[in-house]
Design an enzyme around this catalytic site. Structure first.
Site, short mmCIF file in Angstrom:
data_model
loop_
_atom_site.label_atom_id
_atom_site.label_comp_id
_atom_site.label_asym_id
_atom_site.label_seq_id
_atom_site.Cartn_x
_atom_site.Cartn_y
_atom_site.Cartn_z
N ASP A 136 55.53 57.21 -81.06
CA ASP A 136 56.21 57.91 -79.96
C ASP A 136 56.60 59.30 -80.43
OD1 ASP A 136 57.70 58.00 -77.32
OD2 ASP A 136 59.35 58.35 -78.73
N GLU A 164 50.88 58.42 -77.00
CA GLU A 164 51.04 58.69 -75.58
C GLU A 164 50.04 59.73 -75.11
OE1 GLU A 164 55.69 58.58 -74.66
OE2 GLU A 164 55.20 59.74 -76.47
N ASP A 199 63.55 55.72 -79.58
CA ASP A 199 62.19 56.18 -79.91
C ASP A 199 61.37 55.05 -80.53
OD1 ASP A 199 62.75 58.72 -78.95
OD2 ASP A 199 63.52 59.40 -80.89
#
Length: 406
Positions: free
Chosen positions: A185, A269, A365
């Site tokens: 992340d 992501e 996170d």
């Protein structure tokens, strides 16, 4: 064994004579780009077809023979031809509907992105490079240059000259040494949070030098434009920008190399960085909100270098037999990685995640990284099942649509 394109970037050992020639050649290439671009933009305004490489090469021949633009003869012909090919590629990308983010080519400014490319005529001898109309130039060699040399690009960054030697080489891609899979992340305060709980702080190279950079730019504003002191201050600012970029690149390369060596599959992501860092200023009719805060956030986002980090991970994993997988980031920060409960209230603060359903607590996170890993693994499983289903489907089971005779 697949072929790959790889570049070795080395710093050149130049003197004033070599630097003057390189600066002159870069200026000629920049002039040709701007003049050819101006012609094409004018033709577009009049609704006329633009000039492609062959037509522009013809104009280049005429300009070399003229008195006004005869200085172009002093620059190697192939350097100028390569610049025209770059312009043609830029226009084709601009008109390509499959690349919506590409924009119309823009004019080049002196000192910004100066560079020339030699497709042939060069020689490489251990620690020296021979370039047409320049001669032999030494360079700082840190590793062996392996592969067939395709071209050499010369650039100027922070007052120093560099050669990017592009080679074509065969590599053997086998199975990755590890079976580990991990989710990452990306964040602003914490550069990367891993699904195994590891957290990596970013270097924030721009933020650390921001005050110094602002002070040096104010000094530049107080000097007479074009004077020797102005040029000296300009070079000082360029070196500072170069140092900021080097700190960031060093950090990204070390981290991406470590990850690619230890993990076979990496899930990240699929971020739209251009949209995330867009301005909130708005217009006079509809002014934006929290413009100063959004401007600061944009600086921090661009300071991280997420796109470059992902690019490095992609090719390094490929070379080692691994894989980079991008997943949809939707709800990854709001979903509980333990029970799957998804509400925005789960994220108690920017740093703390606490599930309202099962009471699971974790760093926000790290929880998002675990969700990214889970979503990525599910996507890979579904894709494998679809492929397996197609392969095992017996002949004659698919419905066939036959043409109907009129």
């Amino acid at each position: 064994m697949p072929k790959i394109q790889k570049a070795y970037k080395v710093q050149l050992k130049t003197n004033s004579n070599i630097e003057n020639k390189l600066t002159q050649f870069c200026g000629s290439a920049r002039f040709l780009w701007n003049k050819s671009l101006a012609m094409n933009l004018e033709r577009l305004e009049k609704g006329q077809p633009i000039l492609w490489y062959n037509e522009l090469a013809f104009w280049l021949t005429l300009w070399k023979r003229s008195e006004e633009y005869g200085f172009l003869k002093e620059c190697p012909s192939q350097v100028l031809q390569q610049k025209l090919k770059d312009l043609e590629r830029a226009f084709r990308d601009c008109f390509d509907k499959n690349q919506p983010l590409k924009r119309t080519p823009v004019f080049k400014k002196k000192g910004l992105g100066d560079g020339i490319r030699f497709p042939q005529g060069f020689k490489l001898d251990n620690r020296r490079i021979f370039l047409p109309k320049i001669g032999w130039i030494g360079f700082h060699k840190s590793c062996e240059i392996i592969g067939k040399i395709k071209n050499i690009t010369i650039t100027n960054r922070g007052g120093r000259w560099y050669a990017s030697i592009q080679v074509e080489q065969m590599i053997e891609i086998g199975k990755h040494a590890s079976d580990s899979e991990i989710g990452i992340d990306a964040g602003v305060k914490c550069f990367a949070a891993f699904s195994d709980g590891t957290m990596v702080e970013g270097v924030h190279s721009f933020r650390k030098h921001e005050d110094t950079l602002a002070m040096e730019q104010r000094k530049l504003e107080r000097k007479k434009r074009g004077s020797e002191n102005w040029k000296k201050q300009k070079r000082k600012i360029a070196k500072l920008h170069h140092a900021i970029a080097n700190v960031r690149q060093d950090f990204l390369h070390k981290l991406s190399t470590e990850i690619s060596q230890n993990h076979a599959k990496v899930y990240v992501e699929e971020l739209q960085i251009k949209n995330m860092s867009s301005s909130a200023r708005g217009s006079i009719e509809e002014p934006g909100r929290m413009v100063r805060a959004k401007s600061g956030l944009n600086k921090s986002i661009l300071d991280q270098g997420w796109h470059e980090f992902k690019r490095q991970l992609d090719y390094k994993l490929f070379w080692k037999g691994g894989m980079l997988v991008e997943v949809n980031p939707r709800h990854t920060s709001q979903r509980c990685s333990c029970c799957g409960h998804t509400v925005k209230e789960n994220r108690a603060s920017q740093a703390v995640f606490k599930c309202l359903a099962c009471g699971y607590e974790e760093n926000a996170d790290v929880n998002a990284a675990k969700n990214i890993l889970t979503v990525g693994q599910m996507g890979m499983t579904c894709q494998a099942n679809r492929i397996s289903g197609r392969q095992q489907e017996p002949a004659g089971t698919r419905e066939e649509v036959l043409p109907v005779a009129s």
